[in-house]
Design an enzyme around this catalytic site. Structure first.
Site, PDB file in Angstrom:
ATOM      1  N   LYS A 260      -2.220   7.327   1.105  1.00  0.00           N
ATOM      2  CA  LYS A 260      -1.993   7.511   2.539  1.00  0.00           C
ATOM      3  C   LYS A 260      -0.936   8.596   2.697  1.00  0.00           C
ATOM      4  O   LYS A 260       0.241   8.343   2.935  1.00  0.00           O
ATOM      5  CB  LYS A 260      -1.566   6.204   3.205  1.00  0.00           C
ATOM      6  CG  LYS A 260      -1.674   6.234   4.734  1.00  0.00           C
ATOM      7  CD  LYS A 260      -1.472   4.849   5.301  1.00  0.00           C
ATOM      8  CE  LYS A 260      -1.515   4.842   6.827  1.00  0.00           C
ATOM      9  NZ  LYS A 260      -2.852   5.210   7.364  1.00  0.00           N
TER      10      LYS A 260
ATOM     11  N   GLU B 299     -15.661   6.284   6.453  1.00  0.00           N
ATOM     12  CA  GLU B 299     -14.600   5.778   7.327  1.00  0.00           C
ATOM     13  C   GLU B 299     -14.542   6.658   8.559  1.00  0.00           C
ATOM     14  O   GLU B 299     -15.365   7.549   8.740  1.00  0.00           O
ATOM     15  CB  GLU B 299     -13.248   5.769   6.602  1.00  0.00           C
ATOM     16  CG  GLU B 299     -12.771   7.140   6.137  1.00  0.00           C
ATOM     17  CD  GLU B 299     -11.430   7.096   5.411  1.00  0.00           C
ATOM     18  OE1 GLU B 299     -10.814   6.017   5.362  1.00  0.00           O
ATOM     19  OE2 GLU B 299     -11.004   8.148   4.900  1.00  0.00           O
TER      20      GLU B 299
ATOM     21  N   ARG C 223       0.829  -1.209   0.000  1.00  0.00           N
ATOM     22  CA  ARG C 223       0.000   0.000   0.000  1.00  0.00           C
ATOM     23  C   ARG C 223       0.861   1.256   0.000  1.00  0.00           C
ATOM     24  O   ARG C 223       0.525   2.251  -0.653  1.00  0.00           O
ATOM     25  CB  ARG C 223      -0.944   0.001   1.210  1.00  0.00           C
ATOM     26  CG  ARG C 223      -1.934   1.158   1.189  1.00  0.00           C
ATOM     27  CD  ARG C 223      -2.978   1.052   2.284  1.00  0.00           C
ATOM     28  NE  ARG C 223      -2.400   1.119   3.615  1.00  0.00           N
ATOM     29  CZ  ARG C 223      -3.138   1.079   4.736  1.00  0.00           C
ATOM     30  NH1 ARG C 223      -4.450   0.944   4.663  1.00  0.00           N
ATOM     31  NH2 ARG C 223      -2.554   1.155   5.917  1.00  0.00           N
TER      32      ARG C 223
END
Length: 334
Positions: free
Chosen positions: A179, A212, A80
């Protein structure tokens, strides 16, 4: 204004760190690719002031858990990180392509952990456009990779559950599939939730659908089916590693009695809520935590607790016999 020597600066910084962290340092080891080495003195764990991760927000990060001396699911989290780096147009810090850098990063992270005596801790790693100037782009900068072994988790024990609320006052992230080191939106969601009496905050999209939390993955169990918001590219949420692992465990039939399948459409935080748990990255074995109250629900019915035991072969870089606990709560919306 006094001009400090190197020795005076380090002495002053050591005193400041002790004032800020009287119970022990927040980090016990740091690696920097700029010097290709590890330091264990907190006052030396610094970024160059012109590092674009700080000056321009041009950096990405990820983290994994060190548990009983083993790095849990490091490969998945590195994958990721590299996805985020490519989306952010960051160069890799080491020679070769993606596979070579993943192997080198694994070696570096393992070496940084080995430099200290900690066996249970969150591990953070950052990929930055690096230092060089204060320009808008990365030209003239040197890509930097940093690894930090935290001294202790900042997440309190949540085994008894947490109160939670929806946060509608903060806009959604514009690049949720990355991210990014810029966690301003996440921080504002957290702060807004705390102001309302919640803990971490649950965000909604323009259609009122659950997205989220500030750094958590909401997962619902509806009619014995796991239901969770979509995550990853093309959605409003970062690709969730915990979500993927929970799906794997649910498919294997080891998550909980009666939970036999899963789906992943957007799902509103409405009267269909039955059971909710939130995942939190932390160094203890409790990786999933329950809600004890929820704004909009009239009451919280009987609380059920259960746990599952996950034994993972050592070839997956995880301690054999690792125990993960899942805390679960029934929520009544009647």
């Amino acid at each position: 204004m006094k001009v400090l020597s190197r020795e005076d600066y380090l002495d002053s910084m050591r005193d400041v760190r002790k004032e800020i962290n009287p119970d022990g340092p927040s980090a016990v080891a740091m690696y920097s690719s700029l010097v290709d080495g590890v330091v264990t003195d907190p006052e030396l764990m610094l970024l160059p002031v012109d590092d674009h991760m700080a000056a321009r927000g041009h950096g990405v990060f990820d983290m994994c858990t060190l548990r009983n001396g083993w790095l849990y699911r490091l490969a998945a989290h590195l994958d990721r990180l590299l996805d985020s780096a490519e989306s952010a147009k960051l160069e890799f810090p080491y020679p070769g392509g993606r596979a070579e850098n993943a192997r080198k990063m694994t070696e570096v992270i393992s070496g940084t952990v080995s430099a200290c005596s900690v066996r249970d801790a969150p591990i953070r790693y950052f990929l930055s456009a690096g230092p060089g100037n204060f320009a808008f782009g990365p030209a003239g900068c040197r890509t930097a990779f940093y690894v930090v072994v935290q001294g202790k988790s900042s997440i309190r024990d949540l085994a008894e559950g947490v109160p939670e609320v929806f946060v509608r006052s903060v806009p959604l992230k514009t690049m949720p599939f990355v991210k990014s080191n810029n966690y301003m939106i996440n921080t504002l969601v957290y702060m807004s939730a705390r102001e309302q009496g919640g803990s971490f905050g649950l965000t909604l999209d323009e259609d009122g659908m659950l997205v989220e939390s500030c750094n958590l993955t909401p997962i619902l169990v509806v009619n014995s089916t796991l239901v969770t918001p979509l995550s990853g590219r093309g959605t409003n949420a970062l690709r969730s590693m915990t979500q993927l692992r929970v799906f794997e465990l649910a498919k294997a039939g080891v998550l909980a009695p009666g939970v036999s399948a899963f789906t992943s459409p957007h799902h509103s935080g409405s009267k269909q809520l039955r059971r909710v748990f939130l995942s939190i990255p932390r160094a203890t074995s409790r990786g999933l935590h329950s809600l004890k109250s929820f704004r909009g629900c009239q009451k919280v019915a009987a609380v059920q607790f259960f746990f599952f035991r996950e034994k993972i072969p050592r070839r997956y870089s995880c301690p054999a016999g690792l125990t993960l606990h899942v805390w679960n709560v029934w929520i009544s919306t009647s």
